[in-house]
Design a protein around this motif. Structure first.
Motif, PDB file in Angstrom:
ATOM      1  N   SER A 300      28.469  77.584  -6.315  1.00  0.00           N
ATOM      2  CA  SER A 300      28.441  77.705  -7.770  1.00  0.00           C
ATOM      3  C   SER A 300      27.771  76.515  -8.446  1.00  0.00           C
ATOM      4  O   SER A 300      27.216  76.650  -9.543  1.00  0.00           O
ATOM      5  N   PHE A 301      27.816  75.335  -7.801  1.00  0.00           N
ATOM      6  CA  PHE A 301      27.230  74.147  -8.440  1.00  0.00           C
ATOM      7  C   PHE A 301      25.717  74.263  -8.613  1.00  0.00           C
ATOM      8  O   PHE A 301      25.215  74.190  -9.736  1.00  0.00           O
ATOM      9  N   PRO A 302      24.930  74.454  -7.546  1.00  0.00           N
ATOM     10  CA  PRO A 302      23.482  74.581  -7.761  1.00  0.00           C
ATOM     11  C   PRO A 302      23.118  75.808  -8.581  1.00  0.00           C
ATOM     12  O   PRO A 302      22.168  75.773  -9.375  1.00  0.00           O
ATOM     13  N   GLY A 303      23.878  76.909  -8.396  1.00  0.00           N
ATOM     14  CA  GLY A 303      23.581  78.116  -9.158  1.00  0.00           C
ATOM     15  C   GLY A 303      23.790  77.921 -10.648  1.00  0.00           C
ATOM     16  O   GLY A 303      22.945  78.297 -11.464  1.00  0.00           O
ATOM     17  N   HIS A 304      24.919  77.332 -10.998  1.00  0.00           N
ATOM     18  CA  HIS A 304      25.224  77.105 -12.412  1.00  0.00           C
ATOM     19  C   HIS A 304      24.244  76.105 -13.025  1.00  0.00           C
ATOM     20  O   HIS A 304      23.756  76.303 -14.144  1.00  0.00           O
ATOM     21  N   PHE A 305      23.948  75.037 -12.290  1.00  0.00           N
ATOM     22  CA  PHE A 305      23.034  74.027 -12.811  1.00  0.00           C
ATOM     23  C   PHE A 305      21.637  74.601 -12.993  1.00  0.00           C
ATOM     24  O   PHE A 305      20.969  74.316 -13.996  1.00  0.00           O
ATOM     25  N   LEU A 306      21.189  75.424 -12.040  1.00  0.00           N
ATOM     26  CA  LEU A 306      19.872  76.045 -12.167  1.00  0.00           C
ATOM     27  C   LEU A 306      19.812  76.950 -13.390  1.00  0.00           C
ATOM     28  O   LEU A 306      18.836  76.927 -14.148  1.00  0.00           O
ATOM     29  N   TYR A 307      20.878  77.735 -13.606  1.00  0.00           N
ATOM     30  CA  TYR A 307      20.861  78.649 -14.748  1.00  0.00           C
ATOM     31  C   TYR A 307      20.871  77.882 -16.069  1.00  0.00           C
ATOM     32  O   TYR A 307      20.151  78.234 -17.010  1.00  0.00           O
ATOM     33  N   LEU A 308      21.667  76.828 -16.145  1.00  0.00           N
ATOM     34  CA  LEU A 308      21.676  76.020 -17.365  1.00  0.00           C
ATOM     35  C   LEU A 308      20.312  75.368 -17.596  1.00  0.00           C
ATOM     36  O   LEU A 308      19.874  75.211 -18.744  1.00  0.00           O
ATOM     37  N   THR A 309      19.635  74.984 -16.523  1.00  0.00           N
ATOM     38  CA  THR A 309      18.301  74.404 -16.659  1.00  0.00           C
ATOM     39  C   THR A 309      17.323  75.427 -17.228  1.00  0.00           C
ATOM     40  O   THR A 309      16.497  75.101 -18.093  1.00  0.00           O
ATOM     41  N   LEU A 310      17.395  76.668 -16.741  1.00  0.00           N
ATOM     42  CA  LEU A 310      16.550  77.726 -17.295  1.00  0.00           C
ATOM     43  C   LEU A 310      16.827  77.907 -18.785  1.00  0.00           C
ATOM     44  O   LEU A 310      15.889  78.027 -19.593  1.00  0.00           O
ATOM     45  N   CYS A 311      18.108  77.928 -19.148  1.00  0.00           N
ATOM     46  CA  CYS A 311      18.477  78.084 -20.558  1.00  0.00           C
ATOM     47  C   CYS A 311      18.003  76.888 -21.380  1.00  0.00           C
ATOM     48  O   CYS A 311      17.605  77.041 -22.549  1.00  0.00           O
ATOM     49  N   LEU A 312      18.051  75.706 -20.794  1.00  0.00           N
ATOM     50  CA  LEU A 312      17.585  74.504 -21.484  1.00  0.00           C
ATOM     51  C   LEU A 312      16.105  74.609 -21.817  1.00  0.00           C
ATOM     52  O   LEU A 312      15.677  74.333 -22.955  1.00  0.00           O
ATOM     53  N   ILE A 313      15.293  75.025 -20.841  1.00  0.00           N
ATOM     54  CA  ILE A 313      13.853  75.155 -21.080  1.00  0.00           C
ATOM     55  C   ILE A 313      13.572  76.250 -22.101  1.00  0.00           C
ATOM     56  O   ILE A 313      12.702  76.099 -22.970  1.00  0.00           O
ATOM     57  N   ILE A 314      14.318  77.352 -22.024  1.00  0.00           N
ATOM     58  CA  ILE A 314      14.160  78.419 -23.016  1.00  0.00           C
ATOM     59  C   ILE A 314      14.477  77.894 -24.411  1.00  0.00           C
ATOM     60  O   ILE A 314      13.778  78.202 -25.384  1.00  0.00           O
ATOM     61  N   GLY A 315      15.532  77.080 -24.516  1.00  0.00           N
ATOM     62  CA  GLY A 315      15.874  76.491 -25.812  1.00  0.00           C
ATOM     63  C   GLY A 315      14.771  75.589 -26.352  1.00  0.00           C
ATOM     64  O   GLY A 315      14.488  75.594 -27.555  1.00  0.00           O
ATOM     65  N   LEU A 316      14.130  74.821 -25.480  1.00  0.00           N
ATOM     66  CA  LEU A 316      13.016  73.968 -25.915  1.00  0.00           C
ATOM     67  C   LEU A 316      11.826  74.818 -26.355  1.00  0.00           C
ATOM     68  O   LEU A 316      11.137  74.472 -27.323  1.00  0.00           O
ATOM     69  N   CYS A 317      11.589  75.913 -25.655  1.00  0.00           N
ATOM     70  CA  CYS A 317      10.519  76.830 -26.068  1.00  0.00           C
ATOM     71  C   CYS A 317      10.823  77.450 -27.425  1.00  0.00           C
ATOM     72  O   CYS A 317       9.920  77.624 -28.266  1.00  0.00           O
ATOM     73  N   MET A 318      12.086  77.784 -27.658  1.00  0.00           N
ATOM     74  CA  MET A 318      12.488  78.287 -28.971  1.00  0.00           C
ATOM     75  C   MET A 318      12.190  77.270 -30.052  1.00  0.00           C
ATOM     76  O   MET A 318      11.714  77.613 -31.146  1.00  0.00           O
ATOM     77  N   GLY A 319      12.490  75.999 -29.754  1.00  0.00           N
ATOM     78  CA  GLY A 319      12.242  74.947 -30.737  1.00  0.00           C
ATOM     79  C   GLY A 319      10.780  74.833 -31.113  1.00  0.00           C
ATOM     80  O   GLY A 319      10.442  74.652 -32.287  1.00  0.00           O
ATOM     81  N   ALA A 320       9.898  74.953 -30.116  1.00  0.00           N
ATOM     82  CA  ALA A 320       8.467  74.884 -30.396  1.00  0.00           C
ATOM     83  C   ALA A 320       7.986  76.141 -31.114  1.00  0.00           C
ATOM     84  O   ALA A 320       7.170  76.064 -32.044  1.00  0.00           O
ATOM     85  N   PHE A 321       8.493  77.293 -30.703  1.00  0.00           N
ATOM     86  CA  PHE A 321       8.051  78.560 -31.279  1.00  0.00           C
ATOM     87  C   PHE A 321       8.417  78.666 -32.760  1.00  0.00           C
ATOM     88  O   PHE A 321       7.625  79.149 -33.579  1.00  0.00           O
ATOM     89  N   TYR A 322       9.607  78.201 -33.106  1.00  0.00           N
ATOM     90  CA  TYR A 322      10.082  78.315 -34.483  1.00  0.00           C
ATOM     91  C   TYR A 322      10.006  76.985 -35.237  1.00  0.00           C
ATOM     92  O   TYR A 322      10.647  76.840 -36.288  1.00  0.00           O
ATOM     93  N   GLU A 323       9.220  76.044 -34.736  1.00  0.00           N
ATOM     94  CA  GLU A 323       9.182  74.726 -35.372  1.00  0.00           C
ATOM     95  C   GLU A 323       8.746  74.805 -36.831  1.00  0.00           C
ATOM     96  O   GLU A 323       9.286  74.112 -37.695  1.00  0.00           O
ATOM     97  N   ASN A 324       7.781  75.644 -37.128  1.00  0.00           N
ATOM     98  CA  ASN A 324       7.285  75.764 -38.500  1.00  0.00           C
ATOM     99  C   ASN A 324       7.959  76.885 -39.278  1.00  0.00           C
ATOM    100  O   ASN A 324       7.608  77.135 -40.431  1.00  0.00           O
TER     101      ASN A 324
END
Length: 442
Positions: A300-324
């Motif tokens: 569960s440790f690597p699996g959970h960390f990997l999934y949170l990392t994917l969500c983290l990158i998606i969140g950063l993409c959201m920030g760039a997409f909706y920046e303006n």
């Protein structure tokens, strides 16, 4: 609908991305027939798995309850991981990164503590005792009354939580995409109740194993679409410009919203409490050996960390997409909990079927949470109340029937509580939606 007003504080700006996006058109895209077909297929497969297990011809109680303690660590580990990645996590974590920063990654790292403690301290005790209900330990350690109270509190907490996990993503998608609220709630609730009742714990584990791949598949689809739309360079420059990149904050000020201390240690101890409750311990009891239990827990440790990392990158993409064009200020969504579904509709709709995969991923997480909850409730009631307080010895087929009846009853209880929650509206509805913020109790 008029084109939304996109602005930074006091200054109107133009969106950075051209295309058929919400901030350019003023309306949110809806799901297509193909999307709904994919979603319905994700509901059909768990039912087929449940009936397949029932048609195996193994009617004995130990098969239905414990899978004869013959499960491999791989499906058990995947099942444990799936139940920890609820729909609240999938929707809430990218929104957390969008609204704040990347410091939340420390919650994923805290699972190293959780995995180590549960695998090497707590679970060996429960596994060697061969107890079906974790609350039986309370009787061994304290008294039968303490056991009964602990079981009762677990049942109440789990029923309420299942209702939240079912209601929160449904109402969020309803607000953003127009997904029929009660069609989603009732169909998911009934499907989950059906396959848990028919197949028992083995079905729960194998459906979770299927659903974790759907969840990761939907996250990867969203990530690739986001990266293709935004671009790595644009994402990183926007994240630095908007100060979303923050990995170290060791501040001791108790008024800080987040710091490394409360995310890593606080999050770790919070999740540890969840790791030693009935839903996790019971599935570990299906493993063949204690060694396999430990491997399953460490998965569960690597699996959970990997999934949170994917969500983290998606969140950063959201920030760039909706920046303006912040969807909140442009009134495209009512609250931050609707940001991730909006982003999914914006970037996934360019490829037919991708929004349906994302929808299937979210509700697969809901199904995995509910299935483990229903199965655990039925076992707790049988072990801690019926077997303890009913003096007459019940035959195995009657005990299995009792487990199935309990699953059906609490499946409908969960739907009823979800219905009652919807009638409160207002403040209570807001509080339930706030569960989508990343303070996930699952």
């Amino acid at each position: 609908m008029a084109t939304p007003s996109c602005f930074r504080p006091g200054v109107r700006v133009e969106p950075k991305f051209d295309g058929d996006y919400t901030f350019n058109t003023g309306h949110v895209k809806s799901f297509t027939i193909l999307d709904y077909t994919i979603f319905l297929l994700s509901l059909l497969i768990p039912i087929l798995i449940g009936f397949h297990q029932a048609w195996q011809g193994n009617t004995e109680l130990v098969y239905y309850m414990l899978a004869r303690r013959s499960m491999s660590y791989i499906p058990v580990g995947l099942s444990l991981l799936a139940s920890f990645l609820s729909a609240i996590t999938i929707i809430g974590v990218p929104a957390e990164i969008y609204e704040h920063d990347t410091l939340y990654v420390w919650v994923g790292l805290s699972f190293c503590i959780v995995s180590a403690a549960s695998a090497h301290i707590y679970m060996p005790v429960f596994y060697k005792l061969k107890i079906n209900s974790v609350y039986e330990y309370l009787e061994l350690r304290f008294s039968r009354k303490v056991r009964a109270v602990g079981s009762c509190l677990f049942v109440i907490q789990m029923v309420v939580y299942m209702a939240i996990v079912l209601y929160a993503p449904s109402i969020t998608f309803n607000a953003v995409t127009g997904l029929n609220l009660w069609a989603a709630i009732v169909s998911v609730g009934l499907v989950c109740t059906l396959y848990v009742t028919v197949g028992g714990v083995r079905t729960v584990i194998w459906t979770d194993s299927f659903q974790i791949f759907v969840m990761f598949g939907s996250a990867l689809a969203m990530l690739f679409a986001a990266m293709a739309t935004v671009g790595t360079t644009t994402m990183w420059e926007s994240a630095q410009r908007t100060e979303r990149v923050l990995f170290l904050d060791f501040g001791l000020n108790p008024t800080l919203r987040h710091s490394v201390w409360n995310l890593f240690f606080g999050g770790g101890f919070s999740y540890l409490a969840l790791y030693v409750n009935q839903t996790q311990v019971y599935r570990c009891q299906t493993c063949r050996t204690l060694r396999e239990v430990k491997i399953a827990l460490w998965m569960s440790f690597p699996g959970h960390f990997l999934y949170l990392t994917l969500c983290l990158i998606i969140g950063l993409c959201m920030g760039a997409f909706y920046e303006n064009c912040d969807p909140l200020q442009a009134k495209l969504v009512a609250n931050a909990n609707e940001l991730t579904p909006l982003f999914a509709q914006d970037i996934l709709s360019i490829v037919p079927g991708l929004p349906g995969i994302y929808l299937a991923g979210v509700f697969s997480a809901t199904l995995s949470t509910m299935s483990s909850g229903l199965n655990s409730i039925s076992i707790v009631i049988l072990e801690d109340y019926i077997r303890v307080y009913v003096k007459s010895k019940l035959q195995q087929d009657k005990q299995r029937l009792i487990l199935q009846i309990i699953s059906v009853i609490f499946g409908f209880v969960c739907l009823e509580i979800t219905f009652l929650v919807s009638k409160f509206g207002g403040i209570l509805e807001v509080k339930i939606l706030n569960a989508l913020d990343t303070q996930d109790i699952h």
